[in-house]
Design an enzyme around this catalytic site. Structure first.
Site, PDB file in Angstrom:
ATOM      1  CG  ASP A   9     -18.257 -20.055  25.016  1.00  0.00           C
ATOM      2  OD1 ASP A   9     -18.680 -20.039  26.061  1.00  0.00           O
ATOM      3  OD2 ASP A   9     -17.817 -19.021  24.397  1.00  0.00           O
ATOM      4  CG  ASP A  11     -21.127 -14.919  27.172  1.00  0.00           C
ATOM      5  OD1 ASP A  11     -22.032 -14.196  27.038  1.00  0.00           O
ATOM      6  OD2 ASP A  11     -21.178 -15.593  28.274  1.00  0.00           O
TER       7      ASP A  11
END
Length: 219
Positions: A9, A11
């Site tokens: 991922d 953020d």
């Protein structure tokens, strides 16, 4: 079973942008007369622009389409001013590069935002990049991780996903990936098939390899 790839991922996992995202949403919500509180975090953290816009539209009088445009643009400008890595991220990315393990970036952010962030992170680090613009459904649905796995050419059981939010975690687990969770804003409980650590500073390549071995042992 051998670790074939790691799917990250973006953020809150690799870069410290969850606070930037929260500030962006908070500012726009305030202009619509809705002050965000900690109770809203579950609807905002790790969420895609479109999903956040729909949520804000449900608690205000603004339309979701207009909100999505404002969220997208304001967040892009904010991250374009510069982002910082999460603790341990650079060390881990460098270790994986030396081990010749392919990486994918799997994010609920739009391509315009990802382009800005990759100026800091380095686009060449990733064999595959899947953004919110690349699948019909984004996180928490499994589609982004399934798309990344398809492009990598590997099955989920030989790849590890690294996530920081419950939304991203749900996406990765629904795709069948063993998951390493490093919570940023919201807590993540331990569960079968999931390892939770305080930060990427506690992670190395051997630990990621062990996750694949643990997954195989449970099958």
């Amino acid at each position: 079973m051998t670790l074939r790839a790691v799917l990250f991922d973006m953020d809150g996992t690799l870069v410290d942008t969850e606070a930037v995202w929260w500030t962006t949403v908070e500012r726009i919500a305030a202009t619509e007369g809705y002050p965000l509180t900690s109770a809203d975090a579950a609807h905002v953290t790790g969420a895609a622009v479109a999903d956040t816009a729909r949520y804000l539209a449900s608690v205000s009088t603004a339309g979701s389409a207009a909100l999505a445009v404002r969220l997208d643009e304001d967040f892009r400008v904010a991250v374009g001013a510069g982002v910082s890595f999460r603790p341990g991220a650079v060390r881990l990315l460098d270790q994986l590069a030396r081990a010749a393990i392919p990486l994918a970036l799997v994010t609920a952010s739009p391509r315009s935002v990802v382009t800005e962030v990759l100026r800091t992170v380095g686009a060449d680090r990733f064999a595959v990049t899947v953004t919110a613009d690349d699948t019909v459904r984004t996180k928490p649905h499994p589609d982004p991780y399934l798309a990344a796995l398809d492009q990598l050419g590997y099955t989920a059981d030989v790849c590890v996903a690294v996530e920081d939010s419950p939304t991203g975690l749900a996406s990765a687990e629904a795709a069948g990936c063993p998951v390493l969770a490093v919570p940023s804003v919201l807590p993540i409980p331990r569960a079968p098939g999931r390892v939770v650590l305080p930060s990427l500073e506690q992670v190395d390549v051997d630990g990621l390899r062990a996750l694949v071995g643990d997954s195989a042992a449970r099958c």
